[in-house]
Design an enzyme around this catalytic site. Sequence first.
Site, PDB file in Angstrom:
ATOM      1  N   TYR A  72       0.826  -1.206   0.000  1.00  0.00           N
ATOM      2  CA  TYR A  72       0.000   0.000   0.000  1.00  0.00           C
ATOM      3  C   TYR A  72       0.861   1.258   0.000  1.00  0.00           C
ATOM      4  O   TYR A  72       0.629   2.192  -0.777  1.00  0.00           O
ATOM      5  CB  TYR A  72      -0.945  -0.005   1.205  1.00  0.00           C
ATOM      6  N   LYS A  81       0.993   4.034  -2.990  1.00  0.00           N
ATOM      7  CA  LYS A  81       0.571   5.417  -2.776  1.00  0.00           C
ATOM      8  C   LYS A  81       1.727   6.405  -2.934  1.00  0.00           C
ATOM      9  O   LYS A  81       1.517   7.543  -3.362  1.00  0.00           O
ATOM     10  CB  LYS A  81      -0.091   5.561  -1.400  1.00  0.00           C
TER      11      LYS A  81
END
Length: 286
Positions: free
Chosen positions: A207, A211
Amino acid sequence: MAAPNDPELTRRRQRQEDFLRGTSKINFDDHVDHHVLSGKTAIITGGASGLGLGIAKALSDNGCRVAVLDLSECAEAGTDESNIESPKLFKCDVSSWESLLAAFQEVMLWSADRLDIVVLSAGVRSHNIKDLILKRAVGSASTPVKPPSSVFDVNLLGTYYSAYLALWYFTNLESKSDGLESSSWRPQLLFIGSLASYIEQPLSADYCASKHGVRGLWKSVRSHSASFGGCQTNLLAPTFIDNRQGSTKSRGDGALISLTTDVKLGEVADVVAGALRCICDNNIEG
């Protein structure tokens, strides 16, 4: 080769220096004119739930025709697929180029070849890299098992595909423009990042990497947005957001956290307000 005193070269250098220094702070006391949204057409990826749904509803409430691109049905009632003035669902998988391209093409037919706003909010939850390794390593064969890639497929590759298509259509539509559009309006490309676009979130390796990648993607096109139909680009990076009912809440990406943790939660309405400010104010680019 441009001369050292070439005005265009000077302008480009100044723009690069401005972006390296960072953009000026936003004055949140300035009035946001939502009337500029009337009659515009928007695409929201991942707009069937969470932050995407909140942004989709707010744009629609302000007179914008909204196309929601998502695999799921909208999480709340009120999305009318037959009413062109309401958010309309176009089912697609953002991690698939073919599926996403087909959805963009459908939207262009639905909107009579108009696209003014694209919000990139599709995203999925992280995997805990420690859990993946320990659960698969203990008592298993000596050959490592390939880790899941869905977070990269949706959060980064899907965002890249979506941004690419948005920039392509913005550029293409500008070339067909009759020049009647208000000179103050610029096509809008809004990236939805995360707190994880700036700081680490322990063990959420896929993640955080995805991002950070979204932030890098945005920064790589920001300084050249004039090349893509004169569009304006911004990135929102929400922290933990209170967007669920009950004893658990979630981050902007939907990952659950416990209310017993000492974390100050943001509200969906706060993120939506920030999104509308970015979209409606042509002085914000950062």
